[in-house]
Design an enzyme around this catalytic site. Structure first.
Site, PDB file in Angstrom:
ATOM      1  N   ASP A  13      21.691  -5.098  -6.838  1.00 10.67           N
ATOM      2  CA  ASP A  13      21.992  -3.963  -7.716  1.00 10.67           C
ATOM      3  C   ASP A  13      21.078  -2.759  -7.488  1.00 10.67           C
ATOM      4  O   ASP A  13      20.777  -2.006  -8.419  1.00 10.67           O
ATOM      5  CB  ASP A  13      21.935  -4.393  -9.200  1.00 10.67           C
ATOM      6  CG  ASP A  13      22.875  -5.525  -9.503  1.00 10.67           C
ATOM      7  OD1 ASP A  13      23.921  -5.603  -8.839  1.00 10.67           O
ATOM      8  OD2 ASP A  13      22.570  -6.341 -10.396  1.00 10.67           O
ATOM      9  N   LYS A  16      23.415  -0.058  -3.551  1.00 10.82           N
ATOM     10  CA  LYS A  16      23.954  -0.096  -2.179  1.00 10.82           C
ATOM     11  C   LYS A  16      25.332   0.574  -2.120  1.00 10.82           C
ATOM     12  O   LYS A  16      25.645   1.276  -1.165  1.00 10.82           O
ATOM     13  CB  LYS A  16      24.080  -1.553  -1.715  1.00 10.82           C
ATOM     14  CG  LYS A  16      22.751  -2.300  -1.703  1.00 10.82           C
ATOM     15  CD  LYS A  16      22.920  -3.757  -1.358  1.00 10.82           C
ATOM     16  CE  LYS A  16      23.599  -4.583  -2.451  1.00 10.82           C
ATOM     17  NZ  LYS A  16      22.806  -4.754  -3.693  1.00 10.82           N
ATOM     18  N   GLY A  40      28.708  -6.654  -7.113  1.00 12.39           N
ATOM     19  CA  GLY A  40      29.376  -5.609  -7.890  1.00 12.39           C
ATOM     20  C   GLY A  40      28.771  -4.290  -7.453  1.00 12.39           C
ATOM     21  O   GLY A  40      27.617  -4.022  -7.744  1.00 12.39           O
ATOM     22  N   HIS A  41      29.536  -3.518  -6.688  1.00 13.77           N
ATOM     23  CA  HIS A  41      29.005  -2.276  -6.131  1.00 13.77           C
ATOM     24  C   HIS A  41      29.675  -1.089  -6.822  1.00 13.77           C
ATOM     25  O   HIS A  41      30.884  -0.912  -6.728  1.00 13.77           O
ATOM     26  CB  HIS A  41      29.239  -2.239  -4.615  1.00 13.77           C
ATOM     27  CG  HIS A  41      28.467  -3.298  -3.879  1.00 13.77           C
ATOM     28  ND1 HIS A  41      28.477  -3.434  -2.516  1.00 13.77           N
ATOM     29  CD2 HIS A  41      27.626  -4.257  -4.330  1.00 13.77           C
ATOM     30  CE1 HIS A  41      27.686  -4.443  -2.161  1.00 13.77           C
ATOM     31  NE2 HIS A  41      27.174  -4.973  -3.258  1.00 13.77           N
ATOM     32  N   GLN A 223      24.036  -8.407  -2.532  1.00 13.10           N
ATOM     33  CA  GLN A 223      22.850  -9.068  -3.099  1.00 13.10           C
ATOM     34  C   GLN A 223      21.573  -8.361  -2.604  1.00 13.10           C
ATOM     35  O   GLN A 223      21.645  -7.230  -2.164  1.00 13.10           O
ATOM     36  CB  GLN A 223      22.802 -10.564  -2.764  1.00 13.10           C
ATOM     37  CG  GLN A 223      23.858 -11.406  -3.446  1.00 13.10           C
ATOM     38  CD  GLN A 223      25.220 -11.317  -2.832  1.00 13.10           C
ATOM     39  OE1 GLN A 223      25.386 -11.538  -1.643  1.00 13.10           O
ATOM     40  NE2 GLN A 223      26.228 -11.004  -3.626  1.00 13.10           N
TER      41      GLN A 223
HETATM   42  P1  GDP Z   1      24.708  -2.367  -5.939  1.00 13.08           P
HETATM   43  O1  GDP Z   1      25.161  -3.734  -6.303  1.00 13.08           O
HETATM   44  O2  GDP Z   1      23.473  -2.363  -5.102  1.00 13.08           O
HETATM   45  O3  GDP Z   1      25.799  -1.528  -5.315  1.00 13.08           O
HETATM   46  O4  GDP Z   1      24.307  -1.650  -7.300  1.00 13.08           O
HETATM   47  P2  GDP Z   1      25.148  -1.694  -8.693  1.00 13.08           P
HETATM   48  O5  GDP Z   1      26.315  -0.790  -8.573  1.00 13.08           O
HETATM   49  O6  GDP Z   1      25.380  -3.085  -9.137  1.00 13.08           O
HETATM   50  O7  GDP Z   1      24.060  -1.125  -9.688  1.00 13.08           O
HETATM   51  C1  GDP Z   1      23.500   0.127  -9.499  1.00 13.08           C
HETATM   52  C2  GDP Z   1      23.750   0.961 -10.750  1.00 13.08           C
HETATM   53  O8  GDP Z   1      22.977   2.155 -10.668  1.00 13.08           O
HETATM   54  C3  GDP Z   1      25.181   1.447 -10.879  1.00 13.08           C
HETATM   55  O9  GDP Z   1      25.497   1.533 -12.249  1.00 13.08           O
HETATM   56  C4  GDP Z   1      25.146   2.833 -10.258  1.00 13.08           C
HETATM   57  O10 GDP Z   1      26.184   3.684 -10.742  1.00 13.08           O
HETATM   58  C5  GDP Z   1      23.801   3.301 -10.690  1.00 13.08           C
HETATM   59  N1  GDP Z   1      23.102   4.238  -9.818  1.00 13.08           N
HETATM   60  C6  GDP Z   1      23.009   4.243  -8.464  1.00 13.08           C
HETATM   61  N2  GDP Z   1      22.142   5.196  -8.060  1.00 13.08           N
HETATM   62  C7  GDP Z   1      21.681   5.788  -9.177  1.00 13.08           C
HETATM   63  C8  GDP Z   1      20.730   6.823  -9.428  1.00 13.08           C
HETATM   64  O11 GDP Z   1      20.106   7.378  -8.539  1.00 13.08           O
HETATM   65  N3  GDP Z   1      20.490   7.132 -10.733  1.00 13.08           N
HETATM   66  C9  GDP Z   1      21.130   6.529 -11.758  1.00 13.08           C
HETATM   67  N4  GDP Z   1      20.822   6.920 -12.987  1.00 13.08           N
HETATM   68  N5  GDP Z   1      22.016   5.556 -11.566  1.00 13.08           N
HETATM   69  C10 GDP Z   1      22.287   5.192 -10.301  1.00 13.08           C
HETATM   70  P1  IMO Z   2      25.037  -7.024  -5.637  1.00 16.32           P
HETATM   71  O1  IMO Z   2      25.726  -7.003  -4.286  1.00 16.32           O
HETATM   72  C1  IMO Z   2      22.472  -9.010  -8.495  1.00 16.32           C
HETATM   73  C2  IMO Z   2      22.407 -13.380  -8.448  1.00 16.32           C
HETATM   74  C3  IMO Z   2      22.971 -14.050  -9.672  1.00 16.32           C
HETATM   75  C4  IMO Z   2      22.098 -15.276  -9.715  1.00 16.32           C
HETATM   76  C5  IMO Z   2      21.947 -15.641  -8.248  1.00 16.32           C
HETATM   77  C6  IMO Z   2      22.905 -16.716  -7.761  1.00 16.32           C
HETATM   78  O2  IMO Z   2      25.831  -6.390  -6.700  1.00 16.32           O
HETATM   79  O3  IMO Z   2      23.649  -6.521  -5.507  1.00 16.32           O
HETATM   80  P2  IMO Z   2      25.508 -16.661  -7.224  1.00 16.32           P
HETATM   81  O4  IMO Z   2      26.681 -16.333  -8.097  1.00 16.32           O
HETATM   82  O5  IMO Z   2      25.357 -15.771  -6.031  1.00 16.32           O
HETATM   83  O6  IMO Z   2      25.444 -18.105  -6.851  1.00 16.32           O
HETATM   84  O7  IMO Z   2      24.212 -16.407  -8.179  1.00 16.32           O
HETATM   85  O8  IMO Z   2      22.183 -14.440  -7.526  1.00 16.32           O
HETATM   86  N1  IMO Z   2      23.309 -12.414  -7.786  1.00 16.32           N
HETATM   87  C7  IMO Z   2      23.189 -11.076  -7.894  1.00 16.32           C
HETATM   88  N2  IMO Z   2      22.342 -10.334  -8.630  1.00 16.32           N
HETATM   89  N3  IMO Z   2      23.363  -8.403  -7.688  1.00 16.32           N
HETATM   90  C8  IMO Z   2      24.201  -9.140  -6.929  1.00 16.32           C
HETATM   91  O9  IMO Z   2      25.022  -8.587  -6.008  1.00 16.32           O
HETATM   92  C9  IMO Z   2      24.161 -10.539  -7.035  1.00 16.32           C
HETATM   93  N4  IMO Z   2      24.847 -11.551  -6.469  1.00 16.32           N
HETATM   94  C10 IMO Z   2      24.310 -12.695  -6.925  1.00 16.32           C
HETATM   95  O10 IMO Z   2      22.818 -13.246 -10.812  1.00 16.32           O
HETATM   96  O11 IMO Z   2      20.824 -14.962 -10.213  1.00 16.32           O
HETATM   97 MG    MG Z   3      25.619  -4.847  -8.008  1.00 12.99          MG
END
Ligand code: GDP
Ligand code: IMO
Ligand code: MG
Length: 427
Positions: A13, A16, A40-41, A223
């Site tokens: 998270d 990416k 979840g991107h 991840q």
């Molecule tokens: P990912 O899994 O690495 O793609 O990241 P996620 O989407 O799960 O979580 C990142 C969160 O941060 C999302 O809600 C994005 O919309 C938000 N986000 C990304 N870059 C920024 C930033 O520079 N500032 C803020 N405030 N939010 C951001």
């Molecule tokens: P993105 O791509 C954050 C975590 C789960 C748990 C562990 C194992 O959005 O960054 P799993 O379901 O993979 O067997 O769970 O890994 N986990 C993540 N945490 N972002 C993710 O993906 C994750 N994918 C798995 O919360 O701790």
């Molecule tokens: Mg994510």
């Protein structure tokens, strides 16, 4: 043109999805290579706001080919849903291709993920319960079913019969759960296969052809490094490698072809699920960050645990991946804090250490050693030039560069595509 891997450098998270959406505009190919719909991107761009679980974040770039590589485990129901949702928003998915070697998440995988978690009781791993671990287990056990198998219905029936027999024994005899019906699962997966057939290809060949044409290829990590089954906080990890090296295996690309590895770090740390975070903030500062940044899981909605930036973990992550550059996201979240802390070492049994221990029980004993920096206490989300950032923010970035020995190439100051400061040319 280079191959660039965009890698989660912490516990997932990191942002990416945002970074890949931005860079994809110049890419011939964007390929996911690990995980499944545990990812979840989030992408926010002129098309709208999207949470992608399986489809690469390059899908909004009309000429970019998007690939779900052989290293991903695919839940076809989730994928088809995602395709439908994007199409309803006017996003074209005809450029989406799925490796015929990618393993499928079957209904017994999701069931077993939940049952295994429940049987661990107080020691649950906090998985996303999407069936990821059980699907990768079957891949290693040579019991898996791959997307390409759906194209030969007769052979698929025999594979499914064998696997389901075995899984139904586990479901009923070990967990006392109901068995799954062969006819129902078969009919359902045949339907999925018919809908997905047009997308199923030997995608590693497509990647090679793009490279031969001199196109930019982006490997989209899922991840984060500290969730890697080998180098993460085992057993509190996921089941496939989110590392840059995992990109070679999971997309079918030689290590010699990767020219840039961009580590994506949040300006602080978060983690969803169980397992240690040495810098975790269990106080009102942690709550403040969580609420201000809405730190709740994109896939499961669970609250993310928040902590200060961990320089020890960051150095480890940089070394194990070989980052050539860094993207720092969510710097704007720190706007309101008067003082900021960065962990620069750990105290372990009265000694100072500067490495990330391999064992969870050791990591749990580590006390972070902090350095304090002044906050900037002014909004930065509208800034697009590095020089216009407040001096305290530039100091913070400079310290992260020292700790990782890596240039910060990109700074994200908001969730939208445009809310980005590009410092150096990443490509
Ligand atoms: P990912 O899994 O690495 O793609 O990241 P996620 O989407 O799960 O979580 C990142 C969160 O941060 C999302 O809600 C994005 O919309 C938000 N986000 C990304 N870059 C920024 C930033 O520079 N500032 C803020 N405030 N939010 C951001
Ligand atoms: P993105 O791509 C954050 C975590 C789960 C748990 C562990 C194992 O959005 O960054 P799993 O379901 O993979 O067997 O769970 O890994 N986990 C993540 N945490 N972002 C993710 O993906 C994750 N994918 C798995 O919360 O701790
Ligand atoms: Mg994510």
């Amino acid at each position: 043109m280079p191959v660039i891997a965009v890698i989660g450098a912490q516990w997932g998270d990191e942002g990416k999805g945002k970074v890949v959406d931005l860079l994809a505009q110049k890419a011939g190919v964007v390929a996911r290579f690990s995980g499944g719909d545990n990812a979840g991107h989030t992408v926010i761009n002129p098309h709208g706001e999207f949470r992608l679980h399986l489809i690469p974040s390059g899908i909004f770039s009309p000429r970019t080919v998007c690939i779900i590589g052989n290293g991903v485990v695919i839940n076809p129901a989730v994928l088809l849903d995602e395709i439908d949702q994007l199409n309803q928003c006017g996003v074209n998915t005809s450029n989406l291709f799925i490796s015929d070697r990618a393993h499928l998440i079957m209904p017994y995988h999701t069931l077993l993920d939940g049952l295994e978690e429940e049987s661990r009781a107080g020691k649950a791993l906090g998985t996303t319960r999407k069936g990821i671990g059980p699907a990768f287990t079957d891949k290693a056990a040579r019991l898996g079913i791959r997307t390409g198998d759906l194209l030969d219905k007769e052979a698929f029936l025999e594979q499914l019969r064998f696997a389901l027999d075995y899984k139904n024994t586990i479901l009923t005899k070990i967990y006392g759960a109901s068995p799954l019906s062969l006819d129902e699962v078969y009919a359902q997966y045949c339907q999925y296969g018919e809908r997905l057939a047009a997308h199923i290809r030997e995608t590693d060949i497509m990647v090679e052809e793009a490279l031969n044409r001199g196109e930019l290829v982006i490997l989209e990590g899922a991840q984060g490094t500290l969730l890697d089954p080998d180098f993460g906080t085992y057993p509190y990890t996921t089941s496939s490698s989110p590392l840059a090296s995992g990109g070679c295996l999971g997309a079918g690309i030689s290590p010699t072809k990767i020219s840039r590895i961009l580590g994506v770090f949040k300006a602080y740390c978060t983690r969803v699920g169980s397992g240690p975070i040495p810098t975790e903030l269990k106080d009102e500062t942690g709550d403040l960050i969580r609420e201000r940044a809405h730190e709740y899981g994109t896939t499961t909605g669970r609250p993310r645990r928040c902590g200060w930036f961990d320089g020890v973990a960051a150095r480890f992550s940089t070394r194990i991946n070989g980052f050539t550059g860094v993207a720092v996201t969510r710097l704007d979240v720190l706007d309101i804090l008067p003082r900021l802390k960065i962990c620069v070492g750990y105290k372990l049994n009265e000694k100072t250490i500067d490495y990330f221990p391999s064992r969870v029980s050791t990591l749990e004993k580590c006390q972070p050693i902090y350095e304090e920096l002044e906050g900037w206490q002014t909004p930065i989300s509208d800034i697009r030039q590095y020089e216009q950032l407040p001096p305290q923010a530039r100091q913070y970035i400079a310290r992260l560069e020292e700790l990782t020995s890596c240039p910060v190439n990109l700074i994200s100051v908001g969730a939208e595509r445009g809310q980005t400061i590009m410092r150096h040319d990443i490509l």
